[in-house]
Design an enzyme around this catalytic site. Structure first.
Site, mmCIF file in Angstrom:
data_model
loop_
_atom_site.group_PDB
_atom_site.id
_atom_site.type_symbol
_atom_site.label_atom_id
_atom_site.label_comp_id
_atom_site.label_asym_id
_atom_site.label_seq_id
_atom_site.Cartn_x
_atom_site.Cartn_y
_atom_site.Cartn_z
ATOM 1 N N GLU A 39 -10.497 4.236 -12.222
ATOM 2 C CA GLU A 39 -10.050 4.012 -10.849
ATOM 3 C C GLU A 39 -8.537 4.196 -10.769
ATOM 4 O OE1 GLU A 39 -10.112 0.253 -7.671
ATOM 5 O OE2 GLU A 39 -10.216 -0.103 -9.829
ATOM 6 N N LYS A 91 -14.287 3.030 -1.715
ATOM 7 C CA LYS A 91 -14.651 1.722 -2.256
ATOM 8 C C LYS A 91 -14.997 0.738 -1.141
ATOM 9 C CE LYS A 91 -12.604 -1.839 -5.291
ATOM 10 N NZ LYS A 91 -11.356 -2.191 -6.002
ATOM 11 N N CYS A 127 -14.876 -0.516 -9.605
ATOM 12 C CA CYS A 127 -14.247 -1.770 -10.006
ATOM 13 C C CYS A 127 -14.952 -3.001 -9.407
ATOM 14 C CB CYS A 127 -12.762 -1.733 -9.627
ATOM 15 S SG CYS A 127 -11.708 -2.829 -10.634
#
Length: 248
Positions: A39, A91, A127
């Site tokens: 990321e 995300k 994440c």
């Protein structure tokens, strides 16, 4: 068999330095069908990201693109062997935890994303997303055959244990190959605590097949689709689902 390169690189504040590291890692990954990077490979997290973010057609087709309210999107991009952009996942779950406030700088996405790369349907997870099993199940329902988890996982008490446990749990509960790649620790360039390393390949029964530890490195690993079929014959938990999540 599909070969995957786990590219555990340190990430600097300077995008040019990171692009150089990406190219060096790709050279080491030559022959792999798919390479996965951490990321925020464009630049390290911090308030400078709003000024360094680029559009998806920018010079560093990266994990960050412009949003309309001054924030940026934390975007994972999927690029095929010909260099074509195949998908961009924004995300969904923002890291407003452990004292951090990602939402101050980043606007959330809303759509789970599965993309076909190297003949494999890849579900994209970034994440903090790994803490939300309903996202992984949504990717399963979209036909994912592999989870690609990218992270700039923060260090701290028990955080490394959380990472390992969550990655293995998402693999096991979905009987899914899971390739998880984090930033290598980079104390020489930043003291913000991002990057515990521990990039892993986990098989559909939750067994860690590869673990890069904490040092920078590139490791090419093999994904065997027959292992998925065998695991699901032994542990058909996806067939045994009773409760379904309604996302409407």
């Amino acid at each position: 068999m599909t070969t995957i390169a786990l590219c555990q690189i340190p990430v600097a504040p300077d995008p040019a330095a990171n692009l150089k590291r990406v190219r060096e890692a790709l050279a080491r990954a030559e022959g792999a069908d798919l390479a996965i990077f951490p990321e925020a490979t464009l630049t390290r997290y911090g308030r400078r990201i709003t000024g360094l973010a680029e559009p998806l057609d920018g010079p560093f087709v990266s994990g960050v693109a412009e949003a309309g309210d001054g924030r940026v999107h934390n975007t994972a991009v999927a690029i095929d062997a010909s260099g074509e952009l195949k998908a961009a996942y924004r995300k969904i779950h923002l890291f407003d935890s452990f004292g951090a406030r990602e939402s101050e700088l980043v606007a959330p996405g809303s759509e789970p994303t599965v993309v076909e790369l190297a003949g494999v349907r890849v579900g994209l997870i970034t994440c903090y997303d790994i803490r939300f099993p309903e996202l992984a199940r949504a990717l399963v329902d979209q036909g994912a055959e592999l989870f690609a988890v990218i992270a700039a996982w923060g260090s701290g008490p028990l955080k490394e244990d959380h990472w390992i446990t969550l990655v293995r749990a998402r693999a096991l509960e979905n009987t899914m190959w899971t390739a998880a790649v984090g930033q290598a620790p980079n104390p020489a360039e930043s003291s913000d605590g991002f990057g515990v390393g521990r990039s892993m390949l986990v098989d559909p029964l939750g067994v860690v097949r590869a673990d890069l530890g904490t040092a920078p490195g590139v490791q090419v690993v093999e994904l065997d689709p027959e292992a998925t079929a065998a695991a699901r014959a032994t542990l058909p938990c996806l067939e045994h689902r009773v409760l379904q999540v309604n996302r409407s």
